[in-house]
Motif scaffolding. Structure first.
Motif, mmCIF file in Angstrom:
data_model
loop_
_atom_site.group_PDB
_atom_site.id
_atom_site.type_symbol
_atom_site.label_atom_id
_atom_site.label_comp_id
_atom_site.label_asym_id
_atom_site.label_seq_id
_atom_site.Cartn_x
_atom_site.Cartn_y
_atom_site.Cartn_z
ATOM 1 N N PRO A 38 -2.170 -3.498 -6.205
ATOM 2 C CA PRO A 38 -3.249 -4.571 -6.035
ATOM 3 C C PRO A 38 -2.973 -5.420 -4.961
ATOM 4 C CG PRO A 38 -1.739 -4.916 -7.781
ATOM 5 C CD PRO A 38 -1.543 -3.542 -7.330
ATOM 6 N N CYS A 39 -3.959 -6.258 -4.378
ATOM 7 C CA CYS A 39 -3.864 -7.359 -3.489
ATOM 8 C C CYS A 39 -2.910 -6.902 -2.098
ATOM 9 C CB CYS A 39 -3.153 -8.718 -4.186
ATOM 10 S SG CYS A 39 -3.449 -10.199 -3.143
ATOM 11 N N GLU A 48 -11.203 -16.717 -9.962
ATOM 12 C CA GLU A 48 -12.465 -16.894 -8.853
ATOM 13 C C GLU A 48 -12.273 -17.589 -7.570
ATOM 14 O OE1 GLU A 48 -15.284 -18.346 -11.761
ATOM 15 O OE2 GLU A 48 -14.883 -16.687 -13.128
ATOM 16 N N ARG A 49 -11.528 -18.593 -7.658
ATOM 17 C CA ARG A 49 -11.400 -19.287 -6.434
ATOM 18 C C ARG A 49 -10.186 -18.321 -5.473
ATOM 19 N NH1 ARG A 49 -10.445 -24.340 -8.441
ATOM 20 N NH2 ARG A 49 -8.782 -25.196 -6.831
ATOM 21 N N PHE A 50 -9.496 -17.876 -6.141
ATOM 22 C CA PHE A 50 -8.585 -17.113 -5.390
ATOM 23 C C PHE A 50 -9.380 -15.971 -4.614
ATOM 24 C CE2 PHE A 50 -5.654 -13.649 -4.210
ATOM 25 C CZ PHE A 50 -4.534 -14.445 -4.009
ATOM 26 N N GLU A 51 -10.251 -15.356 -5.266
ATOM 27 C CA GLU A 51 -11.060 -14.334 -4.728
ATOM 28 C C GLU A 51 -12.034 -14.865 -3.382
ATOM 29 O OE1 GLU A 51 -11.760 -11.530 -8.430
ATOM 30 O OE2 GLU A 51 -12.755 -11.165 -6.664
ATOM 31 N N THR A 80 -10.093 -10.957 -2.353
ATOM 32 C CA THR A 80 -9.745 -9.971 -3.209
ATOM 33 C C THR A 80 -8.778 -10.719 -4.207
ATOM 34 O OG1 THR A 80 -8.256 -8.115 -3.190
ATOM 35 C CG2 THR A 80 -7.461 -9.588 -1.788
ATOM 36 N N ALA A 81 -8.594 -9.988 -5.412
ATOM 37 C CA ALA A 81 -8.001 -10.480 -6.615
ATOM 38 C C ALA A 81 -6.642 -10.528 -6.226
ATOM 39 C CB ALA A 81 -8.480 -9.723 -7.829
ATOM 40 N N PRO A 82 -5.821 -11.468 -6.788
ATOM 41 C CA PRO A 82 -4.551 -11.310 -6.741
ATOM 42 C C PRO A 82 -3.659 -10.227 -7.625
ATOM 43 C CG PRO A 82 -5.064 -13.306 -7.883
ATOM 44 C CD PRO A 82 -6.203 -12.692 -7.711
ATOM 45 N N VAL A 117 0.235 -10.903 -2.649
ATOM 46 C CA VAL A 117 0.417 -12.086 -3.597
ATOM 47 C C VAL A 117 0.465 -11.857 -5.099
ATOM 48 C CG1 VAL A 117 -0.926 -14.386 -3.750
ATOM 49 C CG2 VAL A 117 -1.169 -13.196 -1.712
ATOM 50 N N VAL A 118 1.114 -12.159 -5.781
ATOM 51 C CA VAL A 118 1.265 -12.235 -7.225
ATOM 52 C C VAL A 118 1.190 -13.619 -7.994
ATOM 53 C CG1 VAL A 118 2.808 -11.666 -9.178
ATOM 54 C CG2 VAL A 118 2.972 -10.516 -7.205
ATOM 55 N N VAL A 119 0.083 -13.597 -8.563
ATOM 56 C CA VAL A 119 -0.328 -14.823 -9.470
ATOM 57 C C VAL A 119 0.265 -14.510 -11.048
ATOM 58 C CG1 VAL A 119 -2.121 -16.208 -10.490
ATOM 59 C CG2 VAL A 119 -2.198 -15.522 -8.088
#
Ligand code: ADP
Ligand code: ZN
Length: 737
Positions: A192-193, A271-274, A279-281, A307-309
């Motif tokens: 991912p990400c 949503e803000r990150f995307e 892309t999603a984290p 990026v990891v959240v």
């Protein structure tokens, strides 16, 4: 060939006929142990291997290459397998050792937090995926050309997907693979990400935001260790600003980690990150499903995931090249892990940044005292975002003295707050009532004889939940039905609910405003990330008029139509002897208050209290955080308390109270005596009985310059803990229950 005398001797004296390596396994062991390398295997430190342990096999990590155990080599076991996987980076291994030393935990227990998706080491058991391989002939038949065009984006695809997208047969794909035009490898979901949009943000930053973003970008790109506090009121744009530091780290080819408390609650954050990164984290927290964990763990270890959240545990992923950590809501108590390895993720994030030579960014509207003191002492950089974005104003804060203007009998909402709720509802706006107590009532007693329902396994009252019509222990989960008759005096229907929980407040609001749509937001009602997402959307869509929430409402949510906040019991967190009670109450209520008026409309906040003169309440009313912190700092300094001194806790527990006390007395006697170290206790813990175990606490207090770990090691080396008892060390304790 005749064997000479001396070569025989060597064969006997040097038992390591095979080479050895020390392997650390994810079990509570303090160090790595020797294993033999099979003849054809070579390993390097950090390699993931499979080794026998007792009757089982376990994955482990090669720690060093020199075996040193003085053990009969005949008893040593072979490493069974080396995984074809990137070795764990040296800096990560150093980090694990550091955490183990600091928290006085077993190194193997710390490793376990990193091997958090062991399946990831196994090759995936799925079909092949195809990518383009090597040079293509100039001229290709149309069907093949379509496949080449499809795969030219570099994304591996399974045969079925290629066949569908390119409209060809699976046989054609196989024949291209056989001709060396396509490369096949086992398919798995992509990390991912990976591809994130690093263009400049589409937002137009204010001047303050811009200069903070520039400064962060510089620190994130500097390639050296620093710690910085990004301080700004809720809604001032901290998130958008630190996203620019994240972009910079990724631009430099490194990975970034954003640590958040209670990650699962932050749908709006995602949503803000995307929106920013296209892309999603990669998400990392306890509720991420196993299959996704595996993919994420692999992506992180291989360096593909950028990026990891995550929640605190994301700190222990074996990043290939971590280059930035953001700790959002750095003051939040949930960064402290209270079981197993007791570590503080914010503090360990700074250690990780130091070892890795990069920046740690702490973010908060209500920074912890520790962090503020570090800023004042010049140890941390400091960046401030002074105003709310787009000039939204901070709410008006009203103190409601429950002594002067009490609610009517049996009620909990004072007339002033009632009026505000009515006005807000009439204006078509939303209100939030905050009470950090789940259920209907925190205590149920018999009016006839005074009997109180208590948990059989904890020193705690049972909390009534009308929703499930049960009594529940909030510490161990024990449940029981409410009986008809009192267990003590047999009187029927004699129970009275004492005090409010959110359910009771909802009942009161329904009586006050029967037409208002009310909604409870608490962790036992909203149990999954999806439910939270749904609830937040419903609130945004104005499906609810009055929200009654526990602390899960306090964080990060932004509701433009919410203009009124009522805190039912502002004093709730102030009782009890917790060192940080004042600080935590200030942080929590400040955050709750910050939910009001984040849109264009002015917000107002009502704090109901019996202690209007209390320093926390006054600081909240004046919105004077820095004065509050200054007073708090003076008091802690006078008392030699953190961050001006050091604390460690010892928690001893066991099922048998007598044996426990006997052991604790013996432990106390063995405490080495030094002038500048004070040992307090043993004393019954505030939760003196929890999940069927009695609990005692010691508190060890010393000056800043003293290594409590060394002291405790000296002390505890003289202590043998009986198997029925458990002794836990808590360095820098955050909770004292
Ligand atoms: P904080 O993290 O300090 O609470 P956020 O970064 O969440 O603040 O910002 C609050 C809201 O304001 C978010 O919806 C964000 O997208 C928006 N925002 C912040 N700065 C700007 C800007 N310069 N232009 C437009 N919207 C902004
Ligand atoms: Zn209990």
């Amino acid at each position: 060939m005749a064997m000479t005398q001396s070569s025989l001797l060597i064969a006997e004296d040097a038992p390591e006929s095979g080479k050895r390596a020390q392997v650390l396994v994810p079990y509570p062991l303090s160090r790595a142990y020797d294993y033999l390398l099979p003849g054809d295997m070579s390993v390097q430190p950090g390699d993931y291997v499979r080794v026998p342990l007792g009757k089982r096999d376990t994955p482990g990590v090669v720690w060093t290459l020199e075996g040193k155990d003085k053990i009969d080599p005949a008893k040593l076991k072979n490493i069974q397998q080396k995984y074809a996987f990137e070795p764990m980076p040296q800096v990560h291994r150093q980090f694990l050792e550091w955490v183990a030393r600091y928290t006085m935990s077993d190194l193997g227990a710390v490793l376990k937090m990193s091997l958090s998706a062991p399946e990831a080491l196994q090759p995936p058991k799925t079909a092949n995926a195809y990518t383009l391989a090597g040079a293509m002939p100039e001229k290709l038949p149309a069907a093949r050309r379509k496949i080449v065009e499809l795969l030219s984006d570099g994304v591996p695809r399974r045969a079925v997907d290629i066949a569908r997208e390119a409209g060809c047969s699976a046989a054609l794909i196989r024949s291209m693979a056989a001709a060396g035009q396509l490369a096949a490898r086992p398919a798995s979901s992509p990390a991912p990400c990976r591809d994130i949009n690093l263009d400049d943000t589409s937002l137009t930053f204010s001047k303050d935001q811009q200069s903070a973003a520039d400064a962060l970008r510089k620190l994130a790109g500097a390639g050296k260790f620093s710690t910085v506090l990004l301080d700004g009121v809720t809604g001032s744009g901290k998130t958008e600003v630190y996203f620019e530091a994240v972009a910079e780290a990724v631009r430099q080819g490194r990975q970034a980690l954003i640590l958040l408390p209670e990650i699962s609650l932050s749908a709006q954050f995602l949503e803000r990150f995307e929106r920013r990164f296209g892309t999603a984290p990669a998400l990392w927290h306890s509720e991420v499903p196993a299959a996704q964990r595996r993919v994420t763990w692999t992506g992180v270890a291989e360096g593909k995931t950028k990026v990891v959240v995550g929640a605190r545990s994301a700190l222990f992923l074996p990043y290939a090249d971590l280059g930035l950590i953001i700790v959002d809501e750095e003051h939040d108590a949930s960064f402290k892990q209270e079981e197993g390895v007791m570590y503080h993720a914010r503090d360990m994030a700074i250690v990780r940044a130091r070892l890795g030579g990069f920046a740690a960014v702490l973010v908060s509207a209500t920074p912890s005292l520790e962090t503020m003191v570090n800023v004042q002492q010049g140890k941390y950089h400091y960046l401030q975002l002074p105003a709310r974005h787009a000039g939204a104003k901070l709410p008006d804060i009203h103190i409601v003295s429950l002594k002067l203007a009490p609610p009517s009998r049996g009620k909990f909402i004072s007339p002033l707050l009632e009026k505000a709720l009515q006005e807000t509802f009439a204006a078509g706006e939303q209100s939030l009532l905050f009470l950090n107590r789940r259920g209907y009532a925190p205590l149920t007693l018999c009016r006839t004889c005074g009997f109180r329902f208590q948990c059989p396994s904890c020193s705690a009252w049972l909390v009534e939940h009308k929703r499930f019509s049960r009594l529940q222990c909030h510490h161990c989960g024990f449940l029981q039905n409410v009986p008809r008759a009192c267990p003590s005096c047999n009187d029927e229907d004699s129970f009275a609910a004492c005090g409010p929980g959110v359910e009771r407040i909802q009942e009161e609001v329904q009586g006050l405003l029967p037409d208002a749509r009310t909604f409870i937001l608490a962790s036992d009602v909203i149990t999954s990330p999806n439910m939270i997402r749904g609830a937040v959307r419903d609130i945004e869509d104005r499906k609810h008029d009055i929200i009654i929430g526990t602390q899960i409402i306090a964080k990060g949510h932004h509701f433009p139509s919410l203009t009124c906040v009522g805190v039912i019991d502002a004093d709730l967190g102030l009782s009890g002897g917790d060192l940080r009670a004042g600080e935590r109450t200030f942080q929590l209520l400040h955050q709750v208050a910050g939910r009001a008026g984040r849109g264009e409309k002015m917000g107002r906040v009502y704090l109901q209290t019996y202690m209007p003169e209390q320093s926390v309440i006054r600081a909240l009313a004046k919105n004077n955080r820095d004065e509050f912190l200054a007073v708090e700092a003076r008091e802690r300094e006078k008392a030699g308390m953190p961050p001006f001194g050091r604390l460690a806790g010892l928690i001893v527990s066991g099922p048998d109270e007598m044996k426990l006390d006997q052991f604790c007395r013996a432990v106390a006697q063995k405490a080495p005596r030094y002038d500048d170290i004070r040992v307090l206790g043993p004393a019954p813990a505030p939760m003196a009985y929890l999940r069927g175990r009695h609990r005692r606490r010691f508190l060890i207090k010393a000056g800043k310059e003293i290594s409590l770990q060394k002291y405790l090691a000296e002390w505890l080396s003289t202590v043998k803990v009986p198997s029925a008892l458990l002794l836990k060390v808590d360095i820098d304790p955050q909770s004292f229950f």
